[in-house]
Write a protein that holds these residues in place. Structure first.
Motif, PDB file in Angstrom:
ATOM      1  N   ILE A 260      -1.191 -15.247  -7.323  1.00  0.00           N
ATOM      2  CA  ILE A 260      -2.207 -14.297  -7.681  1.00  0.00           C
ATOM      3  C   ILE A 260      -2.689 -13.563  -6.068  1.00  0.00           C
ATOM      4  O   ILE A 260      -2.614 -12.434  -6.186  1.00  0.00           O
ATOM      5  N   ALA A 261      -2.761 -14.472  -5.306  1.00  0.00           N
ATOM      6  CA  ALA A 261      -3.107 -13.962  -3.903  1.00  0.00           C
ATOM      7  C   ALA A 261      -1.966 -13.118  -3.400  1.00  0.00           C
ATOM      8  O   ALA A 261      -2.163 -11.991  -2.786  1.00  0.00           O
ATOM      9  N   SER A 262      -0.966 -13.540  -3.639  1.00  0.00           N
ATOM     10  CA  SER A 262       0.509 -12.765  -3.003  1.00  0.00           C
ATOM     11  C   SER A 262       0.524 -11.486  -3.629  1.00  0.00           C
ATOM     12  O   SER A 262       0.670 -10.457  -3.056  1.00  0.00           O
ATOM     13  N   LEU A 263       0.481 -11.366  -4.910  1.00  0.00           N
ATOM     14  CA  LEU A 263       0.723 -10.040  -5.573  1.00  0.00           C
ATOM     15  C   LEU A 263      -0.437  -9.265  -5.415  1.00  0.00           C
ATOM     16  O   LEU A 263      -0.284  -7.964  -5.688  1.00  0.00           O
ATOM     17  N   ALA A 264      -1.828  -9.803  -5.331  1.00  0.00           N
ATOM     18  CA  ALA A 264      -2.868  -8.923  -5.050  1.00  0.00           C
ATOM     19  C   ALA A 264      -2.691  -8.053  -4.008  1.00  0.00           C
ATOM     20  O   ALA A 264      -3.639  -6.906  -3.759  1.00  0.00           O
ATOM     21  N   ARG A 265      -2.211  -8.433  -2.906  1.00  0.00           N
ATOM     22  CA  ARG A 265      -1.893  -7.483  -1.717  1.00  0.00           C
ATOM     23  C   ARG A 265      -1.425  -6.347  -2.105  1.00  0.00           C
ATOM     24  O   ARG A 265      -1.549  -5.406  -1.266  1.00  0.00           O
ATOM     25  N   LEU A 266      -0.364  -5.997  -3.223  1.00  0.00           N
ATOM     26  CA  LEU A 266       0.194  -4.577  -3.437  1.00  0.00           C
ATOM     27  C   LEU A 266      -0.748  -3.752  -3.962  1.00  0.00           C
ATOM     28  O   LEU A 266      -0.394  -2.469  -4.195  1.00  0.00           O
ATOM     29  N   SER A 267      -2.027  -4.340  -4.518  1.00  0.00           N
ATOM     30  CA  SER A 267      -2.952  -3.211  -5.052  1.00  0.00           C
ATOM     31  C   SER A 267      -3.148  -2.160  -4.361  1.00  0.00           C
ATOM     32  O   SER A 267      -3.461  -2.184  -2.868  1.00  0.00           O
ATOM     33  N   GLY A 268      -3.146  -0.934  -4.612  1.00  0.00           N
ATOM     34  CA  GLY A 268      -3.345   0.238  -3.781  1.00  0.00           C
ATOM     35  C   GLY A 268      -2.325   0.650  -2.918  1.00  0.00           C
ATOM     36  O   GLY A 268      -2.432   1.805  -2.231  1.00  0.00           O
ATOM     37  N   LEU A 269      -1.216   0.252  -2.860  1.00  0.00           N
ATOM     38  CA  LEU A 269      -0.289   0.376  -2.162  1.00  0.00           C
ATOM     39  C   LEU A 269       0.776   1.456  -2.463  1.00  0.00           C
ATOM     40  O   LEU A 269       1.689   2.118  -1.545  1.00  0.00           O
ATOM     41  N   LEU A 270       0.769   2.039  -3.594  1.00  0.00           N
ATOM     42  CA  LEU A 270       1.742   2.784  -4.079  1.00  0.00           C
ATOM     43  C   LEU A 270       1.059   4.241  -4.688  1.00  0.00           C
ATOM     44  O   LEU A 270      -0.042   3.873  -5.335  1.00  0.00           O
ATOM     45  N   ASP A 271       1.497   5.322  -4.308  1.00  0.00           N
ATOM     46  CA  ASP A 271       0.946   6.418  -4.933  1.00  0.00           C
ATOM     47  C   ASP A 271       2.417   7.134  -5.766  1.00  0.00           C
ATOM     48  O   ASP A 271       3.241   6.637  -5.806  1.00  0.00           O
ATOM     49  N   GLU A 272       2.010   8.162  -6.457  1.00  0.00           N
ATOM     50  CA  GLU A 272       3.097   8.867  -7.372  1.00  0.00           C
ATOM     51  C   GLU A 272       4.024   9.285  -6.579  1.00  0.00           C
ATOM     52  O   GLU A 272       5.365   9.071  -6.848  1.00  0.00           O
ATOM     53  N   ASP A 273       3.871   9.942  -5.374  1.00  0.00           N
ATOM     54  CA  ASP A 273       5.097  10.570  -4.463  1.00  0.00           C
ATOM     55  C   ASP A 273       5.913   9.641  -4.162  1.00  0.00           C
ATOM     56  O   ASP A 273       7.123   9.301  -3.991  1.00  0.00           O
ATOM     57  N   ARG A 274       5.393   8.276  -3.587  1.00  0.00           N
ATOM     58  CA  ARG A 274       6.062   7.182  -3.092  1.00  0.00           C
ATOM     59  C   ARG A 274       7.011   6.517  -4.317  1.00  0.00           C
ATOM     60  O   ARG A 274       8.116   6.248  -4.057  1.00  0.00           O
ATOM     61  N   MET A 275       6.338   6.408  -5.353  1.00  0.00           N
ATOM     62  CA  MET A 275       6.917   5.869  -6.457  1.00  0.00           C
ATOM     63  C   MET A 275       8.175   6.669  -6.933  1.00  0.00           C
ATOM     64  O   MET A 275       9.211   6.231  -7.339  1.00  0.00           O
ATOM     65  N   ARG A 276       7.845   7.954  -6.913  1.00  0.00           N
ATOM     66  CA  ARG A 276       8.967   8.903  -7.285  1.00  0.00           C
ATOM     67  C   ARG A 276      10.076   8.772  -6.348  1.00  0.00           C
ATOM     68  O   ARG A 276      11.420   8.843  -6.727  1.00  0.00           O
ATOM     69  N   THR A 277       9.946   8.565  -5.177  1.00  0.00           N
ATOM     70  CA  THR A 277      11.005   8.610  -4.156  1.00  0.00           C
ATOM     71  C   THR A 277      11.768   7.189  -4.230  1.00  0.00           C
ATOM     72  O   THR A 277      12.883   7.222  -4.051  1.00  0.00           O
ATOM     73  N   LEU A 278      11.309   6.200  -4.556  1.00  0.00           N
ATOM     74  CA  LEU A 278      11.706   4.794  -4.834  1.00  0.00           C
ATOM     75  C   LEU A 278      12.559   4.880  -6.149  1.00  0.00           C
ATOM     76  O   LEU A 278      13.579   4.252  -6.180  1.00  0.00           O
ATOM     77  N   ASN A 279      12.112   5.579  -7.118  1.00  0.00           N
ATOM     78  CA  ASN A 279      12.785   5.771  -8.293  1.00  0.00           C
ATOM     79  C   ASN A 279      13.933   6.636  -8.111  1.00  0.00           C
ATOM     80  O   ASN A 279      15.040   6.225  -8.540  1.00  0.00           O
TER      81      ASN A 279
END
Length: 522
Positions: A260-279
C-alpha cells in the motif's frame, strides 16, 4: 477376481489425486504469505503500461512481483481480485460504478463516484481503491474525419441521426457494458447499420481502412492522435467519470502495508497528456511497456534506473523478418513453449486417466450414450467463458487452465474409447469366448488391444485441440504461447502475433507426430 472395468476408473481417480497433490506440492494451486505481489492488467496498452509502472514501483521498494498482464476482461480481473488470485491492478471509477457495481451515474461528480466505489468495494469484498493516479480516461467515440465532416457530426446526438447509415466497430467489452453500446442505445437511441465486434488493435486498422466508420476510443488514446478522426462530444452525459486508480485485494489491504505504501506514492503523478504520451510510445512507436514505465519512473523518482530498449526483440527488429524477430526472443519463446507444452501434457494426462477407464467401464452399459452426451455438453461452453467460470474457485493461472483443458479433452477420448471397445472385431471376440475366456479376460486381452488404434486416435485429436485452446489460457494469466498472441493483438503487431501462432502450430504437429509414433508402437 475383481472387475477390470472397475479397476480402470479407480486407477484414473488415483492418478488424478496424485497429480492434484503434485500441483499443491509445487505451489501451483496455493498461496503463501510471503508470495510475490501478483500485478494484473487488462489487454489494452494503457492497462499494461500502468500495471508495469505498478510492478516496477514495487520492485524498486524491494518487493517481488508476479506479472499477469493481458487478462481477458474486467470480470476476469475482478473475480481474480475477489478470490485473492490477483493482488493489484489498474481500474477506472466509472468502470467500477457501472460494470462492477451495476449502478448508474445519477449526477454524481468524479469525487463522489470515487468515494462511492471505494466504500462499496471495501464493504462488499474488502477490496480497496488507492487515491487516484491523477488523470481521467473516459470513453470517446471516434468517427472517420471525412465521414464526420460530410455529415456535420460533432456530438453523439448528431451521430444518433446518422447512425443507420454507418458501420460501427466496437471492442467486445464496449458492446457488453452498460456504459457502452447499450448506453448509447438507451440514452441516444443510437442504431447503426451494422455493428462489428473488433479487438482493441484491429479496430484502428479497420477505421483507417474505411471498413468501419465509428469506433470506441479513450480520451488518453495514443493511437487516435495520429489519425484523421473526430471525437464526438457526449452532450447528454452518458459516460461517467473514469478516474484511474490502483485497486488492491483484501489480502493486500489488510495484511501487506508495504505494498500500500509503495503504490500510494503514485497518486496524482499522471495527467492526461502524460498518459497519452506513454500510450503513444507503446502503441505508435513500438516501445515495450517495461521501457516506457522505467522512463516515466525515472522522471518522477530521480535516481530510478532506466531500461534500454532491446531492438532485437521489439518491433524495432522488423528489418530481420519474422525469423530474426523470433531468434531475438528465443529465450522467452522457449520458456513460453515449455509452459504451453506443460499445460497440454498435464491436462491430456488427466483426460486419458479419466476418459479411457470410463469409456471401458460403460462399454456394455445401456446409459453409455447419455454419459457421453453429458460430457459433450462441455464442448458447447465457449473456452474463454469456461476459463472465467473457474476463477472464483481456482483463481487464475496454471490450475484453472489445466482443469478447463482437461474438460475439453474428455469427449474425443471417451467417445473413441467407448466405440473402439464396444465395436471390437466380433469374430475375434467370439473365438476368444469359445476358448473359455472370462469377460474380464476378453476385455483385457482382446477388446482393449483391438480398440487401441481408436483410443489413440481420440487422444491425438484431444492433444491437437488442447494445443490450440491453450493459447486462450493467456487471458487468465496461465502463460504459454498465447501471451505473445494477445500482446500482438493489443499492439497490432503481426510479428508478435506470429511469434506465438507459428510455434503453437509447430507444437501441434510435433505433439500429434509424437503420439502417432506411440500409436504405431501400441
Amino acid at each position: 477376481m475383481s472387475d477390470p472395468g472397475m479397476r480402470g476408473p479407480r486407477l484414473g481417480l488415483r492418478i488424478a489425486v496424485a497429480l492434484a497433490t503434485l500441483f499443491a506440492a509445487a505451489g501451483l494451486g496455493g498461496q503463501s504469505l510471503d508470495r510475490p505481489v501478483v500485478v494484473g492488467s487488462k489487454v489494452f496498452a494503457e492497462s499494461r503500461v500502468l500495471a508495469e509502472i505498478f510492478a516496477q514501483t514495487l520492485e524498486m521498494d524491494g518487493l517481488s512481483v508476479d506479472r499477469r498482464f493481458g487478462l481477458g476482461s474486467t470480470e476476469i480481473l475482478m473475480q481474480g481480485v475477489r478470490a485473492g488470485a490477483v493482488d493489484v491492478y489498474p481500474e477506472y471509477t466509472g468502470t467500477g460504478l457501472l460494470a462492477v457495481l451495476g449502478e448508474t451515474l445519477d449526477g454524481r461528480s468524479g469525487a463522489q463516484v470515487f468515494e462511492h466505489v471505494s466504500r462499496e468495494f471495501e464493504a462488499r469484498w474488502g477490496v480497496r481503491w488507492l487515491p487516484p493516479l491523477g488523470f481521467e480516461n473516459t470513453y470517446a467515440i471516434a468517427v472517420r474525419g471525412p465521414v464526420a465532416r460530410e455529415l456535420g457530426l460533432r456530438t453523439l446526438s448528431d451521430l444518433a441521426e446518422a447512425g443507420p447509415s454507418l458501420v460501427a466497430g466496437f471492442t467486445p467489452d464496449f458492446i457488453g457494458r452498460p456504459d457502452g453500446l447499450p448506453g448509447l442505445e438507451a440514452v441516444y437511441g443510437l442504431v447503426f447499420r451494422e455493428t462489428r465486434s473488433l479487438v482493441q488493435a484491429v479496430k484502428y486498422e479497420a477505421l483507417a481502412a474505411g471498413a468501419v466508420d465509428v469506433i470506441d476510443g479513450y480520451s488518453t488514446d495514443g493511437r487516435l492522435g495520429g489519425m484523421d478522426v473526430v471525437l464526438l462530444a457526449d452532450d447528454r452525459g452518458l459516460f461517467p467519470p473514469y478516474d484511474a486508480a490502483v485497486v488492491v485485494s483484501r489480502g493486500v489491504a489488510e495484511g501487506r502495508p508495504r505494498v500500500i505504501a509503495s503504490l500510494a506514492r503514485l497518486s496524482g503523478l499522471l495527467d492526461e497528456d502524460r498518459m497519452r504520451t506513454l500510450n503513444a510510445a507503446v502503441e505508435v512507436d513500438g516501445e515495450s511497456e517495461a521501457v516506457v514505465a522505467s522512463r516515466f519512473l525515472a522522471q518522477v523518482r530521480p535516481g530510478s534506473p532506466v531500461r534500454e530498449a532491446d531492438t532485437s526483440v521489439g518491433r524495432g527488429g522488423r528489418s530481420f523478418g519474422l525469423i530474426g524477430y523470433m531468434f531475438g526472443r528465443r529465450n522467452e519463446l522457449a520458456r513460453q513453449t515449455g509452459r504451453h507444452l506443460l499445460l497440454v501434457l498435464v491436462s491430456l494426462a488427466l483426460g486419458v486417466a479419466i476418459a479411457v477407464p470410463l469409456g471401458i467401464a460403460i462399454q456394455d452399459w445401456p446409459g453409455a450414450e447419455t454419459v457421453i452426451r453429458g460430457v459433450g455438453v462441455l464442448q458447447t461452453i465457449p473456452s474463454i467463458a469456461l476459463l472465467a467460470f473457474m476463477i472464483p474457485v481456482l483463481g487464475i493461472g496454471f490450475t484453472p487452465a489445466v482443469v478447463a483443458l482437461f474438460l475439453y479433452s474428455l469427449l474425443p477420448i471417451l467417445r473413441n474409447t467407448y466405440q473402439g471397445v464396444r465395436d471390437a472385431d466380433a469374430a475375434a471376440v467370439g473365438s476368444a469366448r469359445a476358448l473359455g475366456m472370462t469377460e474380464g479376460q476378453l476385455l483385457r486381452h482382446v477388446r482393449v488391444p483391438l480398440a487401441a488404434p481408436s483410443i489413440m486416435g481420440g487422444i491425438r485429436v484431444a492433444a491437437v485441440l488442447n494445443v490450440g485452446t491453450a493459447t486462450l489460457a493467456a487471458f487468465i494469466g496461465a502463460g504459454g504461447l498465447g501471451d505473445p498472441i494477445v500482446a500482438g493483438l493489443t499492439l497490432a503487431d503481426t510479428q508478435m502475433i506470429l511469434s506465438g501462432a507459428v510455434p503453437a502450430a509447430l507444437l501441434a504437429l510435433a505433439v500429434d507426430g509424437g503420439l502417432g509414433a506411440v500409436e504405431r508402437r501400441v
